[in-house]
Structures are given as C-alpha cells and as structure tokens.
Scaffold this motif. Sequence first.
Motif, PDB file in Angstrom:
ATOM      1  N   GLY A  15       0.791  -1.627  -0.171  1.00  0.00           N
ATOM      2  CA  GLY A  15      -0.341  -0.104   0.063  1.00  0.00           C
ATOM      3  C   GLY A  15       0.641   1.163   0.089  1.00  0.00           C
ATOM      4  N   ARG A  16       2.075   1.282   0.664  1.00  0.00           N
ATOM      5  CA  ARG A  16       2.581   2.130   0.590  1.00  0.00           C
ATOM      6  C   ARG A  16       3.192   2.742  -0.057  1.00  0.00           C
ATOM      7  NH1 ARG A  16       6.901   2.787   5.273  1.00  0.00           N
ATOM      8  NH2 ARG A  16       7.393   0.254   4.759  1.00  0.00           N
ATOM      9  N   ALA A  17       3.599   1.629  -0.875  1.00  0.00           N
ATOM     10  CA  ALA A  17       4.824   1.603  -2.213  1.00  0.00           C
ATOM     11  C   ALA A  17       3.484   2.184  -3.140  1.00  0.00           C
ATOM     12  CB  ALA A  17       4.871  -0.154  -2.585  1.00  0.00           C
ATOM     13  N   GLU A  18       2.258   1.652  -2.997  1.00  0.00           N
ATOM     14  CA  GLU A  18       1.426   2.148  -4.194  1.00  0.00           C
ATOM     15  C   GLU A  18       1.658   3.811  -4.504  1.00  0.00           C
ATOM     16  OE1 GLU A  18      -1.615   0.690  -4.065  1.00  0.00           O
ATOM     17  OE2 GLU A  18      -3.168   1.363  -5.577  1.00  0.00           O
ATOM     18  N   ASN A  19       1.095   4.171  -2.957  1.00  0.00           N
ATOM     19  CA  ASN A  19       1.072   5.517  -2.569  1.00  0.00           C
ATOM     20  C   ASN A  19       2.539   6.815  -3.304  1.00  0.00           C
ATOM     21  OD1 ASN A  19      -1.529   5.349  -1.677  1.00  0.00           O
ATOM     22  ND2 ASN A  19      -0.696   5.203   0.616  1.00  0.00           N
ATOM     23  N   GLU A  20       3.053   6.304  -3.046  1.00  0.00           N
ATOM     24  CA  GLU A  20       5.010   6.573  -2.770  1.00  0.00           C
ATOM     25  C   GLU A  20       4.844   6.523  -4.643  1.00  0.00           C
ATOM     26  OE1 GLU A  20       6.733   8.625  -1.111  1.00  0.00           O
ATOM     27  OE2 GLU A  20       5.096   7.778  -0.071  1.00  0.00           O
ATOM     28  N   LEU A  21       4.307   5.838  -5.031  1.00  0.00           N
ATOM     29  CA  LEU A  21       4.887   5.978  -6.408  1.00  0.00           C
ATOM     30  C   LEU A  21       3.779   6.805  -7.155  1.00  0.00           C
ATOM     31  CD1 LEU A  21       5.338   2.032  -7.148  1.00  0.00           C
ATOM     32  CD2 LEU A  21       6.999   3.330  -7.458  1.00  0.00           C
ATOM     33  N   LEU A  22       2.581   6.771  -6.814  1.00  0.00           N
ATOM     34  CA  LEU A  22       1.839   7.475  -7.777  1.00  0.00           C
ATOM     35  C   LEU A  22       2.181   9.005  -7.083  1.00  0.00           C
ATOM     36  CD1 LEU A  22      -2.076   5.908  -6.320  1.00  0.00           C
ATOM     37  CD2 LEU A  22      -0.661   5.693  -8.863  1.00  0.00           C
ATOM     38  N   GLU A  23       1.991   9.289  -6.251  1.00  0.00           N
ATOM     39  CA  GLU A  23       2.881  10.616  -5.952  1.00  0.00           C
ATOM     40  C   GLU A  23       4.322  10.789  -7.145  1.00  0.00           C
ATOM     41  OE1 GLU A  23       4.708  11.960  -1.325  1.00  0.00           O
ATOM     42  OE2 GLU A  23       2.376  11.932  -1.550  1.00  0.00           O
ATOM     43  N   ALA A  24       4.783   9.881  -7.180  1.00  0.00           N
ATOM     44  CA  ALA A  24       6.159  10.780  -8.011  1.00  0.00           C
ATOM     45  C   ALA A  24       5.527  10.804  -9.065  1.00  0.00           C
ATOM     46  CB  ALA A  24       7.459   9.457  -7.840  1.00  0.00           C
ATOM     47  N   GLY A  25       4.510  10.279  -9.672  1.00  0.00           N
ATOM     48  CA  GLY A  25       4.644  10.419 -10.943  1.00  0.00           C
ATOM     49  C   GLY A  25       3.890   8.940 -12.304  1.00  0.00           C
ATOM     50  N   TRP A  26       3.646   8.045 -11.904  1.00  0.00           N
ATOM     51  CA  TRP A  26       3.080   7.348 -12.142  1.00  0.00           C
ATOM     52  C   TRP A  26       1.669   6.728 -12.321  1.00  0.00           C
ATOM     53  CZ3 TRP A  26       7.792   6.110  -9.863  1.00  0.00           C
ATOM     54  CH2 TRP A  26       8.453   5.591 -11.070  1.00  0.00           C
ATOM     55  N   GLU A  27       0.776   6.347 -12.683  1.00  0.00           N
ATOM     56  CA  GLU A  27      -0.617   6.295 -12.934  1.00  0.00           C
ATOM     57  C   GLU A  27      -1.169   5.144 -13.232  1.00  0.00           C
ATOM     58  OE1 GLU A  27      -1.995  10.457 -14.913  1.00  0.00           O
ATOM     59  OE2 GLU A  27      -1.101   8.943 -16.367  1.00  0.00           O
ATOM     60  N   TRP A  28      -2.488   4.626 -12.603  1.00  0.00           N
ATOM     61  CA  TRP A  28      -3.218   3.536 -13.107  1.00  0.00           C
ATOM     62  C   TRP A  28      -3.434   3.541 -14.961  1.00  0.00           C
ATOM     63  CZ3 TRP A  28      -2.241   0.834  -9.656  1.00  0.00           C
ATOM     64  CH2 TRP A  28      -2.497   0.637  -7.979  1.00  0.00           C
ATOM     65  N   VAL A  29      -3.174   2.664 -14.916  1.00  0.00           N
ATOM     66  CA  VAL A  29      -2.757   1.802 -16.400  1.00  0.00           C
ATOM     67  C   VAL A  29      -4.816   1.120 -16.915  1.00  0.00           C
ATOM     68  CG1 VAL A  29      -2.368   0.643 -18.417  1.00  0.00           C
ATOM     69  CG2 VAL A  29      -0.863   1.443 -17.351  1.00  0.00           C
TER      70      VAL A  29
END
Lengths: 93, 288, 336
Positions: C124-138
């Motif tokens: 869950g935390r990994a998901e949040n950090e990645l979303l914050e760093a510019g990744w988004e859902w496909v």
Amino acid sequence: MVDRVYRAAPPDALRIEPLGELTAVFDRRSMQTHLVISPLPEILAMMGNEAVSASSLAGRLAADFDLDGEGDVAVLVADRLAELAALGLVGEV
Amino acid sequence: MRHSTRIAVGPVQFRIGSDWRAPIAALEKLYAAYPGEDARPADATVRLFAARPWRRWLRPSVHIGGDFVVPDALPLPLSMGLLAAEMGMNLQVALGWRRHMLLHASAVAKDGCAVILSGESGSGKSTLAALLGEGDWRLMGDEFTLIDPATGDALAFPRAVSLKNEAIGEIAARVDAGRLGPLLAGTPKGDIRHLIPRADAVAAMHEPVRPALLLFPRFGGETAIEPMGEGEAFVRLTEASTNYIALGEPGFAALTRLVRETPAFGISYPDSAAGMALVEQLFAEARR
Amino acid sequence: MSAMRLLVDLLAGRRGAATLAPREWDGVMSVARAEAMLATLAHRLDGADLPPSVTTLFADQRAAAAVARTQSLWEAEMARRALASERIEFVLLKGAAYAAAGLSCAEGRQIGDLDILVLGHDIGRAENELLEAGWEWVKPDPYDDAYYREHMHELPPLIHKARDRMIDVHHTILPRTHRVTPDPLVLMAEAVQTSSGFRVLSPPAMVCHCAAHVLADGDLQGGLRNLWDFHLLVTEFTGRDTGFQAQLFKQAALHGLVDVVKRALRLSHRLYDTPLMLDQRTVPSDDLFIRRLLARDDWGRPTQFALHQAFYIRSHWLRMPPLMLSRHLWTKWRKR
C-alpha cells in the motif's frame, strides 16, 4: 515549508548544449533529453557537485544575480528544484 | 509466403511476402528500375496476409504485418494492396531502423546540398519535393529523410512518391504516364497514385548530402517566411523523428549539430508555384 | 532446416554463422525479431564471420540495446528514489535485475516493464509513493483491477506519465491462486546487493523465478527468450560454483517449484546445451513444449494454432481454480 537538500547529477552524466533561447540537456543515465529555460541551467551550474539546500541556493542566486525580495526567490528556487528532481536532474539527499 | 519480392530503397533491403500475387506484381512494377541486391539478407520483412484462409478469396482484405506490427491496424481491401505494401514498408522503417536518425520529412538535393522539408501530412511537403524533383533537383524522398549520426549528412530514402488527391493531377500533367502507378481511389487517405522517382534520383540514392536548409512548410494562406530558432527546430525535429530517443547520445549530438549548422524557416504558401519559389529563394540565400 | 532451429543452433553455438546461405539469414532475422532476440543474437555473434549487411545491422542492434538497457536501469533508479523516502525495501526482478547485476543474459536482452518485488505489507505504501512520484493507473476497468489485486501476484500495472514506462509491483513471484506459492519473505531476506546498489534475488532464487516465468507463469509466449535467460543464468552460476545446481533444487523445493525447474533444465539442455550437473530423465511431454517453443515459420509467423491454444488454456488452468477460470474467461469473452 521544508527546506529540502538536493544534489545535482554528477558532471559527466549530463551533456548541456545551449540552443538559442532553450538549453538542451542530455542525461546519459536516462538517455532522456530535457529542454529547459533560464534559470534551470544556472541553478544546475551553481549546484556543482555538493549537496545544497533550496534556501542556501536561493541566497547564492540572489547575490549573484542581484535579485530583490529574497523570500520569493526561496520559493521560486524550491519550485524549480522540485521540477529538476522530477526530471531526475537533481536528487533529494 | 506464397508470393514474395525484394526491394532495396536507400540503405534498407526489404523482403515483402504476400498471400496474393497482385500487391507483389504492383510493387515489382513500381520498383523495377531499383537495384535488386538479390544475395543481400533483408533488413526488414513485410507480410501482407489474410486473417483467415478463406479471406484470401471471400471479400479479401489485406492485413499489414512484418517484423513490427501495429495492433488494431485496420486491413485494406485487396484493390488497395499496393497501399498496404507501402504502409508496411514505412512501418518497418519507422519502428525498426536504428542506423540513422529518421526524420519524417521529404528532401531534395542540388550541388551536394539538401533541403529538408518537415511537416504534417497536408503540409504539402511530398508534393513540393515531387515537383522540385521533376526540375533540376534530385528527389531524396517524400516520406523519410535519414541523418547519419557519424557525419551529420542526409541520406535518401527514395521510395515511390505517394501522391494524394490534387497532387495527382498536378504531377500527372508533367510526367510520362509510364512513371505513374495505378490510381487507388477512395483509400482511407483519399485518392492515391504513386510516382516512380526519376532514374537519376534512384541511381544517386546512396550518395550522402550536406543539409543546407531546414524548412517547415504550411500549405495555404499568404506567402510568408518565418526564421526559426535552433531550439524550436530541435523540438520540432524530435517530434518528427520516430527513433530519436532510441539512438541515445549519438541522436542528440546529430540533432544538435543539424539545427546549429542548418538555417531553419517556417514557410507558408498559397500554391505549389509559390512554394517552389520560396524553396529556391531560401536555398540561394542559405548558400551565399 | 527451419529458421527457428537455425536461430537456436546459432545461439547454442552448434552451427557456425559463416555456414548460412544468404537467404537463410532472412528467416533467422525475422524469427529472432519475433522472439525479441535479435540484439541477443547480435551479441552472441559479435565478431563472427557474417555477411556485411548483417554485421552492420547487428551493430545497430547492439547500440540500440545498450540505450534501452540504460533506460531501464534509470527506471529502476527512479523507483528507488520514489521509494527511498519511506524506506521501502524492494528487489529488482527479471530484465532490470539481470542488467543491474551485470549478468551475461542482460547483453542485448530487451527489457520491457520494470518488475519489482516488495513485501506484502509494504504494498500500500509503495503504491502511494509511486503515485506521488508521477506513476498512474493503466487499467481503468474495475473488473481487471479487482482481478489483479485479488488474484494476481502484482498491483495493476502503473505507467509513468512523463516517461511513459510501466512498473509492475509484485508481492510474490507467482499468482496467489497458483497451486504453488513461493514464499516472498524468504526471497526478500536472501536477496543480494549488486555493485550498482540495487538488490536482486539470490542466484538460486533468481533461477527459480526465471523457470517459473518460463513455464508456470504463462502460455510460453516469449518462451525461447526466457529459456535463453535461464540457460545463461544456470551456465554462469554453475561456472562460478559447481554446487550451484544442488542449491537450485533446494531452493526450488522451498517454493514448490521442483518440477518446474527440472522441466526448464531439460528443455534448456535440449535447445541450448545447458550443462546438467545432475542426472535428468527425459519426459515425453517435453516434446510438446519444444514444438510449442519452436512454432514459427521463416516469415516469423506463429504456426501450430491448436498447440498455442492448448498452452494458453494451460496457463490459465495453472493460475486459477476451475470455477474462477470459467468466470474469468466468460467475463473476458463478453467484453470482446
């Protein structure tokens, strides 16, 4: 506001070519080309190879370029550093 | 595959296979005068195929495949098989070629100097290049221009010129009918007819040329010339290149050099005659 | 001889490149491209006696592969930066791991998405950090999303909005519904640090994962390439330590992958002459796998349609309980 500390990419990682009003920066680590405008090239040049905080960098820029309103400069520099970090050209320490 | 042929255009050796004879026959006619280096292994493979065996006969539709495939690409009716073949060849080059920087641009050359015309389809870059190629210019290509990263030179990719709509009549009035392919009416890109480049353009296709002028044409409106800065030309050419990123630093170096050494202009023109005059004028100025 | 056979023989070194007729290169190049192995072949035949046009094309391929490899390591670096502030530990998997560890199978290997392994409780935390760093859902599709989260071994794929590159965040190396489930805690604990600063699976675990990727994780799509990875990994690790293959079986037993690893060893021995340190019986069904792996004609087209379908169904059968499988195929079919 948190005063974040950044370090610029090592000098041999970047190839910087001014192209008129734009500056093209090629990052050998990412193979990406970034087209940036002032003051980003100046900020990169000023950071050298050491870890610097946004506030100390703002102070140096203000002195060198004789800028007014130091508080605004600090915000501006912090924003630009965040942009450079998103591009990977600087990394948060 | 049932039918196949080999064609060399510029530095690329193609192998084209097809479930039907017609597209291969049409290609062989268009490219009859090109050097056929039969023993040379192919750099790129194109496949024209029927999705199901019975579709070779029943409402035959041509799927475009090969080394590289665009998922969801719509098939074309067999009557447009030649267009499918051309699209397949372009696709392999656009997605697969790594030796040179590939610019989506037409180009013509004179006295060892090249004019590179980059623009969207509809900008008239193909028509201008084709018309100039019928005068005292050498046609280098109507679709792709290659830049050699090592030397900065431009290289030709003189496939058959794909004339569209009004350009067909404009060119047909000037050339021998034997140099025109069949009329492909009502394709997804409008009416299309191919023009076989002049023999001298094909004979010289391996000769590198120094870029002398970068033009970004826009068809329509008053005649106008806008000088373009290095930065803007750089951005536009990265957008016009299908393999800039894949080339890494050599691509960056080649493009930087190209925009620094070559004067660039945006041009607008109301008709072909005005466009050709602009090219001649700017070329003369660039070489002074 | 078919182009696929030629490709495999060239890779294994059973056939000299100089013995090929010009026309044979057409097929070899097409099937190598179709299997995403052209740059791999270019590395394998670097310095060999080749027709001039093949020499230049191979040089292009090696240069392009070097660029792509740098790009994929950069994706790993950007993931490291994104996860660093929360101190989330991760391990690189597959292509990026091979490149980060400087393994021979990384030479010329195409690297697609970035695959990383994080512990289940960090996901869950990994998901949040990645979303914050510019990744988004496909995947905007709720069925697919739920499917990924509940049953697969990864988050739904994320794509970086500026760099346009995908990341797959795994919390185990096989789907949860899979009948065998490798223990991610053990994998993380035994991971090793590379000189480039990334963590990768230990050699036996890396090879187990590679075997699982070849055989248990899909319908053998890209199998020839994955098996080539497996061959080079086993060869390289066996060369460093003759006891490696024994360790490999111990590790495989831990994750319930013994049969999978055995099969991968047999197949890779048959195709690429992988050195086998332990006796291997031949198994008749291996022939089917070999036929599926080599099912391509000289134009690069897949052949043996029925065999492809059989392996496709098998891949789902391995992943899902039967009831779920029919539900999944039904939902997928209705969306067509």
